[in-house]
Motif scaffolding. Sequence first.
Motif, PDB file in Angstrom:
ATOM      1  N   PRO A  34      88.090  20.055  24.874  1.00 10.31           N
ATOM      2  CA  PRO A  34      87.899  21.188  25.780  1.00 10.31           C
ATOM      3  C   PRO A  34      87.471  20.797  27.195  1.00 10.31           C
ATOM      4  O   PRO A  34      87.867  21.427  28.163  1.00 10.31           O
ATOM      5  CB  PRO A  34      86.818  22.026  25.082  1.00 10.31           C
ATOM      6  N   LEU A  35      86.635  19.747  27.329  1.00  8.44           N
ATOM      7  CA  LEU A  35      86.189  19.348  28.663  1.00  8.44           C
ATOM      8  C   LEU A  35      87.362  18.842  29.499  1.00  8.44           C
ATOM      9  O   LEU A  35      87.517  19.214  30.676  1.00  8.44           O
ATOM     10  CB  LEU A  35      85.110  18.260  28.557  1.00  8.44           C
ATOM     11  N   LEU A  36      88.182  17.985  28.881  1.00  8.97           N
ATOM     12  CA  LEU A  36      89.356  17.483  29.589  1.00  8.97           C
ATOM     13  C   LEU A  36      90.311  18.628  29.926  1.00  8.97           C
ATOM     14  O   LEU A  36      90.924  18.642  31.000  1.00  8.97           O
ATOM     15  CB  LEU A  36      90.069  16.429  28.725  1.00  8.97           C
ATOM     16  N   TYR A  37      90.429  19.614  29.006  1.00 12.20           N
ATOM     17  CA  TYR A  37      91.283  20.782  29.260  1.00 12.20           C
ATOM     18  C   TYR A  37      90.785  21.557  30.480  1.00 12.20           C
ATOM     19  O   TYR A  37      91.563  21.953  31.355  1.00 12.20           O
ATOM     20  CB  TYR A  37      91.287  21.682  28.016  1.00 12.20           C
ATOM     21  N   THR A  38      89.452  21.766  30.563  1.00 15.95           N
ATOM     22  CA  THR A  38      88.878  22.504  31.693  1.00 15.95           C
ATOM     23  C   THR A  38      89.148  21.791  33.003  1.00 15.95           C
ATOM     24  O   THR A  38      89.574  22.403  33.998  1.00 15.95           O
ATOM     25  CB  THR A  38      87.366  22.681  31.486  1.00 15.95           C
ATOM     26  N   LEU A  39      88.909  20.471  33.041  1.00 14.81           N
ATOM     27  CA  LEU A  39      89.139  19.711  34.269  1.00 14.81           C
ATOM     28  C   LEU A  39      90.621  19.724  34.658  1.00 14.81           C
ATOM     29  O   LEU A  39      90.971  19.910  35.826  1.00 14.81           O
ATOM     30  CB  LEU A  39      88.649  18.266  34.080  1.00 14.81           C
ATOM     31  N   SER A  40      91.472  19.504  33.656  1.00 18.95           N
ATOM     32  CA  SER A  40      92.909  19.415  33.938  1.00 18.95           C
ATOM     33  C   SER A  40      93.452  20.734  34.481  1.00 18.95           C
ATOM     34  O   SER A  40      94.178  20.764  35.481  1.00 18.95           O
ATOM     35  CB  SER A  40      93.674  19.020  32.671  1.00 18.95           C
ATOM     36  N   THR A  41      93.099  21.849  33.816  1.00 19.26           N
ATOM     37  CA  THR A  41      93.608  23.139  34.277  1.00 19.26           C
ATOM     38  C   THR A  41      93.008  23.531  35.624  1.00 19.26           C
ATOM     39  O   THR A  41      93.668  24.162  36.458  1.00 19.26           O
ATOM     40  CB  THR A  41      93.314  24.238  33.242  1.00 19.26           C
ATOM     41  N   GLY A  42      91.734  23.177  35.844  1.00 24.88           N
ATOM     42  CA  GLY A  42      91.132  23.453  37.141  1.00 24.88           C
ATOM     43  C   GLY A  42      91.864  22.755  38.264  1.00 24.88           C
ATOM     44  O   GLY A  42      92.181  23.347  39.301  1.00 24.88           O
ATOM     45  N   PHE A  43      92.142  21.412  38.062  1.00 23.05           N
ATOM     46  CA  PHE A  43      92.884  20.674  39.074  1.00 23.05           C
ATOM     47  C   PHE A  43      94.324  21.194  39.192  1.00 23.05           C
ATOM     48  O   PHE A  43      94.896  21.218  40.278  1.00 23.05           O
ATOM     49  CB  PHE A  43      92.886  19.174  38.737  1.00 23.05           C
ATOM     50  N   LEU A  44      94.910  21.627  38.049  1.00 20.97           N
ATOM     51  CA  LEU A  44      96.286  22.130  38.078  1.00 20.97           C
ATOM     52  C   LEU A  44      96.390  23.384  38.953  1.00 20.97           C
ATOM     53  O   LEU A  44      97.204  23.447  39.878  1.00 20.97           O
ATOM     54  CB  LEU A  44      96.753  22.444  36.647  1.00 20.97           C
ATOM     55  N   PHE A  45      95.559  24.394  38.665  1.00 19.56           N
ATOM     56  CA  PHE A  45      95.638  25.644  39.432  1.00 19.56           C
ATOM     57  C   PHE A  45      95.194  25.439  40.878  1.00 19.56           C
ATOM     58  O   PHE A  45      95.735  26.046  41.795  1.00 19.56           O
ATOM     59  CB  PHE A  45      94.793  26.728  38.759  1.00 19.56           C
ATOM     60  N   GLY A  46      94.181  24.553  41.092  1.00 22.53           N
ATOM     61  CA  GLY A  46      93.765  24.268  42.457  1.00 22.53           C
ATOM     62  C   GLY A  46      94.858  23.578  43.242  1.00 22.53           C
ATOM     63  O   GLY A  46      95.102  23.896  44.412  1.00 22.53           O
ATOM     64  N   GLY A  47      95.549  22.639  42.610  1.00 23.24           N
ATOM     65  CA  GLY A  47      96.630  21.926  43.292  1.00 23.24           C
ATOM     66  C   GLY A  47      97.789  22.839  43.639  1.00 23.24           C
ATOM     67  O   GLY A  47      98.359  22.769  44.735  1.00 23.24           O
ATOM     68  N   VAL A  48      98.165  23.732  42.682  1.00 20.18           N
ATOM     69  CA  VAL A  48      99.268  24.656  42.960  1.00 20.18           C
ATOM     70  C   VAL A  48      98.885  25.631  44.070  1.00 20.18           C
ATOM     71  O   VAL A  48      99.701  25.999  44.919  1.00 20.18           O
ATOM     72  CB  VAL A  48      99.674  25.407  41.678  1.00 20.18           C
ATOM     73  N   ALA A  49      97.599  26.054  44.113  1.00 17.12           N
ATOM     74  CA  ALA A  49      97.135  26.933  45.186  1.00 17.12           C
ATOM     75  C   ALA A  49      97.281  26.250  46.540  1.00 17.12           C
ATOM     76  O   ALA A  49      97.668  26.868  47.537  1.00 17.12           O
ATOM     77  CB  ALA A  49      95.691  27.351  44.943  1.00 17.12           C
ATOM     78  N   ILE A  50      96.962  24.930  46.585  1.00 18.78           N
ATOM     79  CA  ILE A  50      97.118  24.178  47.837  1.00 18.78           C
ATOM     80  C   ILE A  50      98.590  24.126  48.239  1.00 18.78           C
ATOM     81  O   ILE A  50      98.947  24.322  49.407  1.00 18.78           O
ATOM     82  CB  ILE A  50      96.537  22.758  47.684  1.00 18.78           C
TER      83      ILE A  50
END
Length: 697
Positions: free
Chosen positions: A36-52
Motif C-alpha cells: 500500500p505505501l508504494l501504491y500511495t507514492l506511485s499514484t501520487g507521483f502519477l497524478f501529479g506528473g499528469v497534472a504537470i
Amino acid sequence: MLELESPQLALILNLSLFLSLSSIYFLLSPLRKTRPLLYTLSTGFLFGGVAILCMIFSIPLATGIRVDLRASVTGLGGFFCGFPSALISALISSAYRAYLGGGGAFGGIVAIFASSLLGSLFHKFFSDRLFKLNPLWLILFGVILTGINYGSALLIKPYHYGILALKLFWATFLLITPLTTLIGGLLLRIIEENIQRQKDLKQKETNLRILTNQIECGVIVLDSSGKILFSNPSGEKILKDLTPSKLLSLIPQIAQKESEIQVKNSTFQVKLTETIWDNINCFVFTFMDITERKKAEELFFSLVENSPSAIYIVKNGKFFYVNKIMEILSGYTKEELVGKDANFMIVPSDRDYFKEEVKKMLIGERTSPIEIRVQTKRGETRWCLIMTSPFVLAGEQILIGSFIDNTEKKLLELSSELYRTRILQSTHLIYQLYELKEENEIIETLSEGLKNIFDVNCEFLASEKVDQFQIKLENRSTFLYSIKNVGILKIKFLSQPEDRDYKLVELILNFTSNMIKQIRLQKELEEMALTDALTGLYNRHFLFLYLEQEVKRAQRYGRPIGFLMVDVDNMKVINDEKGHLIGDEVLKKTAQILKNSIRESDIVVRYGGDEFLVVLLEPNDNGGLQTVKERILKKVDEYNSENPHVPISLSIGSSLWDPKKGDPLYKALNEADRNMYLEKLRHYKKLSKNHVNHNDS
C-alpha cells in the motif's frame, strides 16, 4: 510551458494524457493490497506528473488566455486514490505551478489543493463502490471543480484580468471541466471494474473448490493441453474410465448443448463451462449420473406414444414431444413440431385467452377442458378441447397436454349462434349509417362494417359514369354495389356464404342507397337556400353566415376584409327596352366576369336586383382593392370590345374594414355602397356631358 496554438490539438493531447493515466493506473492497481505505501507514492507521483503535463500542454482559448485540466487530474487522484495520494500529487503539481510564477500562480495553487481535497472527500463516501460509480456523480464532481476554477480565476492578478476571462469564457470552463472529468472518471472506473472482476473471480474460484468436494456430481477441470487442474472424488472415479484427451475431443460436441455420454454401464449428462482457474484458461466438466432417470424416461415415453389420445409435452414454452395421434390430428410430423412454440397452431385471437386459462388450470382454479381453435398444417381451422397439467421429468418442470378434436360438434353450435350475432351486428351497422351525414363516411363505415360482420374484402372502384344505384351478384361470392355518380363497391366473401348472408347484405346495401339519396337531396335543398337561382352566386343569406365566421377570424388574427359593391348601370333601361331575358343574360355575364376576376379564397354575392358584393379576404389595403377593381373593369372592356348585343357598364365602390380600429362591419358595407353611388353619379354626369356636347355639335 509549451504553448500549442491549436485548441483541437491541445484537447486531443490532453485526452491522450487521460488515457495514458488510466493505463498506468491499471498497472499500479495490484500494489493496492500487497504494498500500500508504494501504491500511495506511485499514484501520487502519477497524478501529479499528469497534472504537470496538462499545465505544459494547456488549451488556448484566446490571446493570452489558456486553460488546463490540472484540477480534473488532481481531483480524480483524490477521488480514486484517497487523501495521501492526493496530497502528494497536489504538492508536486503546485510546486511546478509556483515555479511557473505569474499573476495566476496563487489562484492555481489554491485550485490544485482545493480539487485534491474535494476528491478526497468524495473518496471517503465512494471508496467501496468505485467500480459501479454512477456517471452523474462524476458530472457533479466536475461541476464543483468548475466552481473551484471560477474562484481561482478571481485570484488572478490584476484582478480585472481574471474577471474579464470569466465573462468571456465561463461557458467554455463549464463545458470542458465536467466533460474531461467525466471522461477521465469513466476510464478509471473501467479499471476499478476490472479490479473488482478479478476479486470476484478469485473468490468464486475458492468457493468452487470448497463446494465441488461436497457434491455427488463429478467435476473435472482441464487446461487446453489436457492437464488435470482439479477433480473432486466423483470426478476421479470417472477419470478411471475416461481419459483427459477423450474429454478434450468431446468439447465441440458439448459446447453446443448439454451432452449425454456413456461411461461403461452408466449414462452421464455433461455440462461444459469455460473459465479461469489459477489464472489459467480452462474447461470445467460437470458429470451428472442419469442412468436411472433414463430408464424411467424410456418407460414414460413408451406409455405416451402408445396412448389412444393425442398427447404432447411442453418444456420452456416449446413442444418437447408429441405422440403419433397428435401428428395425425395436426398434420405435422414430430420433427416439424418439436422445438416450435407450443401455441403456434392456436388461432392468434385465442392465444391470450388460452394462456390465461392454462394458468388457472395449473393452480387448480379450472378443472374443465379449454375450448379453442387451432390451425392444422392443411390450413383447416379445428375446434379442440385441451387439458394440461404440470409434471416433473428428468428434474425439469414440463407440461403434459391432451388434445381432443371437437370441431363437428362445435360447428353445429356456432351455425345458429353466428347468424343471430350477424343480425344484431347488421342492425347496429344500420344505426351507424343513419347517424352519418357525409357520403364518404357512409361508404367507409359500410365497408368496415361488412368486413367485421361477414368476413369479406371490400374494394372501391371510383367512377362517375355510374348512373344509378344497383346491387348485382357477380358470382356466388361477389357482390357489385353501384353507387350513382360515385363508383362501384366490390364485396367479396372470403368463405362460402349462406343464402341468409346474401339477404342480410342486400338489406344493408338497400338501406345505404336510401341514406345516400337522402343526403344528396338534403344538400341540394341547402344549396338552393344559399345560392341565387339566376347567377349561381351566393345570396345574402349565405353572405351573413359567411361574414359571421370571417369577422371572428379577422378579429382573432387582426386581418382586414375588403368589399367591392358593384352595380350594373342602366339595368332598368335594358329591361324596359331589351326585355327581361336580355337583362338576365347581362346579370349572368356580369356574375361570370366578377368570379373570374377574384381569387379562390374570395367570394361574389348577388346583393340585390342589379347589385353584387365582392368580399376580399386579407387584401393589401386599399391598393389591393383598387387592383381587383381595375381587373374587373379590364375584363368588362374586353367583353365590350367583342361588340356584344348589350354592352356592360359597372359602377364599383370599395371600402376596407380593419378589425383593429373597432368599427362595426356595417359601416364598411355602407361606405362601399356610398362610394358605388358616387361613382354611378359620376358615370351619369359624364354621360350627360357627352350628350350635351353631341347636341352642340
